[in-house]
Design an enzyme around this catalytic site. Structure first.
Site, PDB file in Angstrom:
ATOM      1  N   CYS A   1     -19.524  41.893  15.108  1.00 32.43           N
ATOM      2  CA  CYS A   1     -20.747  42.114  15.869  1.00 32.43           C
ATOM      3  C   CYS A   1     -20.591  43.265  16.872  1.00 32.43           C
ATOM      4  CB  CYS A   1     -21.180  40.810  16.542  1.00 32.43           C
ATOM      5  SG  CYS A   1     -22.937  40.718  16.930  1.00 32.43           S
ATOM      6  N   HIS A   2     -20.649  42.998  18.174  1.00 30.23           N
ATOM      7  CA  HIS A   2     -20.515  44.035  19.202  1.00 30.23           C
ATOM      8  C   HIS A   2     -19.061  44.320  19.577  1.00 30.23           C
ATOM      9  CE1 HIS A   2     -24.774  43.026  19.718  1.00 30.23           C
ATOM     10  NE2 HIS A   2     -24.912  44.195  20.308  1.00 30.23           N
TER      11      HIS A   2
END
Length: 185
Positions: free
Chosen positions: A113-114
């Site tokens: 994800c991030h």
């Protein structure tokens, strides 16, 4: 329970808060179920706060702080996402150096994800192919990486194996690949 990770210790690097909880707990369970030992590493001692998107979820006890450990203490690194988690980690020199140390040592790293924001800051994405949450693609390209929109990417075109996925929907494939890569070393 499998034993493919018996004797392997995997660091999970997180900030004190802002961790997307499922991106911590699912890979953690996968490592445990494969016989490995997951360890929670953070910038601060005590507990860290998980989140379900923007809502507070559970807290988790920290096993060690980045100032007290080294990549040589672990066989691999997992970087969970959540927007605030890697955004904070990339501002802490010791956390960035800890993550970079796994690349320098040729040890597997997995980011979802991030989480690649920490790797952008560490300067380890040049020449690497990686996926992430779509909003990071410009940052990854600016760091010299190639961003792709795929469920899971295993990149071996650097000093280590780098596993990445886009979001919680990719967790089954991410967890499976993390276990396989850590088992290989």
């Amino acid at each position: 329970m499998s034993d493919e990770l018996t004797g392997k210790t995997v660091a999970f690097l997180v900030a004190p808060e802002g961790i997307e909880q499922v991106e911590l707990t699912e890979p953690w369970k996968a490592v445990e179920q494969a016989g490995g030992t997951p360890k929670l590493v953070s910038t601060d001692s005590g507990e860290v706060q998980g989140f379900n998107h923007l809502d507070k979820a559970d807290t988790f006890p920290v096993d060690a702080t980045v100032s007290d450990v080294s990549p040589s203490d672990y066989d691999a690194l997992v970087l969970p996402g959540g927007v605030a988690n890697p955004d904070y980690l990339r501002t802490v020199d010791e956390a960035v150096a800890f993550a970079k140390g796994f690349f320098d040592a040729g040890k597997p790293v997995a980011a979802i994800c991030h989480a690649p924001w920490t790797l952008v800051e560490a300067g380890v994405l040049s020449g690497r192919t990686i996926t992430s949450w779509p909003s990071l693609q410009t940052d990854i390209r600016n760091a010299g990486g190639t961003w792709v929109d795929e469920e899971v990417v295993e990149c071996t075109s650097g000093p280590n194996t780098l596993v990445s996925s886009r979001n919680p929907d990719d967790l089954p494939a991410f967890c499976e690949r993390v276990v396989a890569v850590v088992a290989k070393g």
